[in-house]
Design a protein around this motif. Sequence first.
Motif, short mmCIF file in Angstrom:
data_model
loop_
_atom_site.label_atom_id
_atom_site.label_comp_id
_atom_site.label_asym_id
_atom_site.label_seq_id
_atom_site.Cartn_x
_atom_site.Cartn_y
_atom_site.Cartn_z
N THR A 64 0.84 -1.20 0.00
CA THR A 64 0.00 0.00 0.00
C THR A 64 0.88 1.25 0.00
O THR A 64 0.59 2.23 -0.69
N HIS A 65 1.96 1.20 0.77
CA HIS A 65 2.91 2.33 0.77
C HIS A 65 3.55 2.51 -0.59
O HIS A 65 3.73 3.64 -1.05
N ALA A 66 3.89 1.40 -1.25
CA ALA A 66 4.49 1.49 -2.58
C ALA A 66 3.52 2.15 -3.55
O ALA A 66 3.91 3.04 -4.32
N ALA A 67 2.27 1.72 -3.52
CA ALA A 67 1.26 2.28 -4.43
C ALA A 67 1.01 3.76 -4.14
O ALA A 67 0.95 4.59 -5.07
N ALA A 68 0.86 4.11 -2.88
CA ALA A 68 0.60 5.50 -2.51
C ALA A 68 1.80 6.39 -2.88
O ALA A 68 1.63 7.51 -3.38
N SER A 69 3.01 5.89 -2.65
CA SER A 69 4.21 6.66 -2.98
C SER A 69 4.36 6.80 -4.49
O SER A 69 4.77 7.86 -4.98
N ALA A 70 4.06 5.75 -5.23
CA ALA A 70 4.11 5.83 -6.70
C ALA A 70 3.12 6.86 -7.21
O ALA A 70 3.44 7.64 -8.12
N LEU A 71 1.94 6.89 -6.62
CA LEU A 71 0.95 7.90 -7.00
C LEU A 71 1.47 9.30 -6.69
O LEU A 71 1.31 10.22 -7.50
N ALA A 72 2.11 9.46 -5.55
CA ALA A 72 2.67 10.77 -5.19
C ALA A 72 3.73 11.20 -6.20
O ALA A 72 3.76 12.37 -6.61
N LEU A 73 4.59 10.28 -6.61
CA LEU A 73 5.61 10.62 -7.61
C LEU A 73 4.97 10.94 -8.96
O LEU A 73 5.42 11.84 -9.67
N THR A 117 10.74 16.63 -13.09
CA THR A 117 11.40 15.59 -13.88
C THR A 117 12.03 14.59 -12.92
O THR A 117 12.92 14.96 -12.14
N ILE A 118 11.53 13.36 -12.95
CA ILE A 118 12.08 12.30 -12.11
C ILE A 118 12.36 11.12 -13.04
O ILE A 118 11.44 10.61 -13.69
N LYS A 119 13.60 10.70 -13.09
CA LYS A 119 13.97 9.58 -13.95
C LYS A 119 13.42 8.28 -13.38
O LYS A 119 13.23 8.15 -12.16
N ALA A 120 13.17 7.33 -14.27
CA ALA A 120 12.52 6.07 -13.88
C ALA A 120 13.34 5.27 -12.87
O ALA A 120 12.80 4.80 -11.86
N LEU A 121 14.63 5.09 -13.11
CA LEU A 121 15.44 4.26 -12.20
C LEU A 121 15.52 4.86 -10.80
O LEU A 121 15.27 4.14 -9.82
N PRO A 122 15.81 6.15 -10.64
CA PRO A 122 15.80 6.72 -9.29
C PRO A 122 14.42 6.61 -8.62
O PRO A 122 14.34 6.36 -7.42
N LEU A 140 11.15 4.04 -4.51
CA LEU A 140 9.98 3.24 -4.11
C LEU A 140 10.41 1.95 -3.41
O LEU A 140 9.78 1.54 -2.42
N ALA A 141 11.45 1.31 -3.91
CA ALA A 141 11.95 0.09 -3.25
C ALA A 141 12.47 0.40 -1.85
O ALA A 141 12.22 -0.35 -0.90
N TRP A 142 13.18 1.52 -1.71
CA TRP A 142 13.70 1.96 -0.41
C TRP A 142 12.56 2.22 0.58
O TRP A 142 12.56 1.74 1.70
N ILE A 143 11.57 2.98 0.14
CA ILE A 143 10.43 3.31 1.00
C ILE A 143 9.67 2.05 1.40
O ILE A 143 9.34 1.85 2.57
#
Length: 130
Positions: A46-55, A65-70, A75-78
């Motif tokens: 759920t945190h991954a999904a919510a954080s991905a939505l935030a990004l 501008t946020i590159k895909a790999l970073p 998201l993996a770190w969070i």
Amino acid sequence: MFASLFILLYAAHLAADYPLQTDHQAAHKADRCVAGWRANLAHAGTHAAASALALAVAVTVLGHTIKALPALLALAWITGTHAFIDRRWPVARWMRFARQEQWAQRGGAAHVDQTAHVLVLLVAVLALTR
């Protein structure tokens, strides 16, 4: 960019930790069994999904501008650190080390838990904006 990313990820964190976390996840995410890991990983997801939505909001609405790999690494770190912290023993161990046992008995663990999560977000945002 730093401030807006931090606010978006913190809002995502609060949403995932409170209104989006089920009672079952909250009660069992630290259990030392398969069901506990399932609850923990579902909550971290759920945190991954919510954080991905935030990004995604940062990119599409705010024009950052946020590159895909970073972004994927953040998201993996969070997600990973959230799952680790929410096993509860890391917070308990820290509170014993810091001689905070009495505070832990009076509800202090929740504050230490949230502080750890916020520090994780800070590291993620620093990495994304460097």
